[in-house]
Write an enzyme that holds these catalytic residues in place. Structure first.
Site, mmCIF file in Angstrom:
data_model
loop_
_atom_site.group_PDB
_atom_site.id
_atom_site.type_symbol
_atom_site.label_atom_id
_atom_site.label_comp_id
_atom_site.label_asym_id
_atom_site.label_seq_id
_atom_site.Cartn_x
_atom_site.Cartn_y
_atom_site.Cartn_z
ATOM 1 N N GLY A 21 0.781 -1.229 0.000
ATOM 2 C CA GLY A 21 0.000 0.000 0.000
ATOM 3 C C GLY A 21 0.813 1.279 0.000
ATOM 4 N N ASP A 42 10.825 2.727 -7.317
ATOM 5 C CA ASP A 42 10.459 1.929 -8.493
ATOM 6 C C ASP A 42 10.904 2.580 -9.803
ATOM 7 O OD1 ASP A 42 9.292 0.186 -6.738
ATOM 8 O OD2 ASP A 42 7.229 0.591 -7.347
ATOM 9 N N ARG A 134 -1.314 -7.806 -9.758
ATOM 10 C CA ARG A 134 -0.551 -6.754 -10.423
ATOM 11 C C ARG A 134 0.063 -7.252 -11.715
ATOM 12 N NH1 ARG A 134 1.400 -3.005 -6.224
ATOM 13 N NH2 ARG A 134 -0.474 -2.628 -5.015
#
Length: 194
Positions: A21, A42, A134
């Site tokens: 999250g 990321d 995902r």
């Protein structure tokens, strides 16, 4: 000179999306806090096929859940550039930088610059379930979670679990509750004249 805070929202999990999250939390905080920016670990992953990535022959796949899969020097440089920019501004407002990622606390050069540190924790089954929802580029291959992702998390967590100054939060509680906890904590360190 400006007052600035380097706030860090970190999750337990690994590889591009941590599934705890953190990205949702950072988006909520950026929307709620004035003078707030974000840097996402990321965004610093190497490109697929990069020679610096570790190849896992038995999975026929690259290893995305280790420090060398990320351009950490560039990440640190971008944080330093943000700090220099804020320090050079002439107004006296507070600025907040949120840095999110899954291996930030394991990278010792970063620990000294954080005003607050958070770690969102989820258990293996929740993590596996969220990860399966995902899409990754490149996609996970069968066995990657059990052979690489979860063991890497356990190793990385072992390195940081006894560090002082980290607030560990349950990543399985309602997103709104996590947001309110972290927002209240951040607001407590922002000067009241902001």
């Amino acid at each position: 000179m400006n007052t600035f805070r380097l706030i860090f929202a970190c999750s337990l999990f690994l590889c591009r999306a941590t599934n705890s999250g953190k990205s949702t939390l950072v988006k909520q905080l950026v929307s709620a806090l004035p003078s707030c920016s974000a840097i996402h670990q990321d965004d610093y992953f190497l490109e697929p096929g990069d020679k610096r990535l570790t190849w896992i022959p038995e999975l026929n796949h690259e290893h995305w859940d280790e420090m060398k899969a990320i351009e950490m020097d560039k990440l640190v440089s971008d944080i330093q550039q943000w700090m220099k920019k804020i320090s050079s501004q002439s107004d006296h407002s507070s600025s907040i930088l949120l840095v999110d990622g899954f291996l930030l606390y394991n990278y010792r050069p970063l620990n000294a610059v954080f005003s607050k540190r958070y770690f969102l924790d989820v258990n293996k089954s929740v993590c596996r379930s969220r990860r399966s929802e995902r899409d990754y580029d490149p996609p996970d291959v069968p066995g990657y979670f059990d052979k690489i992702v979860w063991p890497a998390y356990l190793n990385n967590f072992e390195e940081i679990k006894d560090m002082t100054g980290i607030t560990f939060l349950d990543g399985t509680i309602k997103q709104e509750d996590i947001f309110q906890i972290v927002l209240k904590d951040i607001l407590s360190i922002i000067p009241s004249n902001h």
